[in-house]
Design an enzyme around this catalytic site. Sequence first.
Site, short mmCIF file in Angstrom:
data_model
loop_
_atom_site.label_atom_id
_atom_site.label_comp_id
_atom_site.label_asym_id
_atom_site.label_seq_id
_atom_site.Cartn_x
_atom_site.Cartn_y
_atom_site.Cartn_z
N HIS A 1 -0.51 4.51 8.45
CA HIS A 1 -1.66 3.69 8.06
C HIS A 1 -1.72 2.52 9.04
O HIS A 1 -0.73 1.82 9.23
CB HIS A 1 -1.50 3.17 6.63
CG HIS A 1 -2.57 2.18 6.25
ND1 HIS A 1 -3.90 2.40 6.47
CD2 HIS A 1 -2.49 0.95 5.69
CE1 HIS A 1 -4.60 1.37 6.05
NE2 HIS A 1 -3.77 0.46 5.58
N GLU B 1 0.83 -1.21 0.00
CA GLU B 1 0.00 0.00 0.00
C GLU B 1 0.87 1.27 0.00
O GLU B 1 0.52 2.26 0.64
CB GLU B 1 -0.93 -0.01 1.21
CG GLU B 1 -2.00 -1.08 1.13
CD GLU B 1 -2.87 -1.13 2.38
OE1 GLU B 1 -4.02 -0.75 2.30
OE2 GLU B 1 -2.37 -1.55 3.43
N HIS C 1 -11.47 -1.61 7.30
CA HIS C 1 -10.07 -1.66 6.93
C HIS C 1 -9.21 -0.93 7.98
O HIS C 1 -8.53 -1.60 8.76
CB HIS C 1 -9.90 -1.05 5.54
CG HIS C 1 -8.50 -1.08 5.01
ND1 HIS C 1 -8.16 -0.59 3.78
CD2 HIS C 1 -7.35 -1.51 5.56
CE1 HIS C 1 -6.88 -0.75 3.58
NE2 HIS C 1 -6.35 -1.30 4.66
#
Length: 265
Positions: free
Chosen positions: A109, A90, A178
């Site tokens: 993240h 990612e 997520h």
Amino acid sequence: MTQKTSAEPTVDELKEKVALSCQILAQHGLVKGSTGHVSVREPGTDNILIRGRPLVDKGLRFAEPSSVMRVGVDDAQPVGDNGDVERIGEIYLHTDLYRYRPDVNAIIHAHPPGVLLCTLNGVKLRPIFSGFEPSAMRIALYDLAPVFDRSITLHTPEETAPFLDLFANNNMVLMPGHGIVVTGRSVEEVTSRALTLESLARINWLAHLGGGAPDISDLDKAELRRRDRQPSSGERKGGGWDGLIAILEHGALRADAIGLGGQFG
Ligand SMILES: [Zn+2]
């Protein structure tokens, strides 16, 4: 490209900070195993320093500076010799967001359980408390954490592009089912911000399980907004970073209490 000044931290110092941020996030349960990542701009270059995947990966709780690699912002490709450390999938969440927001110096993240449970179950992050953790409450009061409309991992620039638009006026975005992406001016700031956001989510989730809790009163909301318009004495230097490092050095494998450890102001 900007010129490096003598006041800026060295690459080694930044790698150490990224590794410490990973450890803090893991200790507070915002990431588990080897998932989730922290990055920082390398001053004076078009590169970032980001936690990658070492050959033997013990997970973020045990992240070391040697697992932090150099990646170019323009092409998301590794730069120089990064040893056996592999780039994460990612990566565009980081590289493309740094290009989109030149003022941002650090990005996290993570896949924190509180945000996951709230977004999976349609529980909105609301201002249901105040004095307990005002900085967390303000995220809800001012609606500072918009929700992206997709839950997949973002592996291409094309998938990532619509996500970036949510950062035009925000420093944190929720990804339903997520996780979160949080931006800041420094590793210290972005770490504290991620903890605060997750704290808000965990309290909202637990209140939901307890049957739901009302928002704080309109009178209290108005008073908090009024206070926020008053001139402040400026931000506290370092924020809660030193406290978070102290908790880390204390050695507990995890610190999962609600409220987390980021409330030092
Ligand atoms: Zn993810």
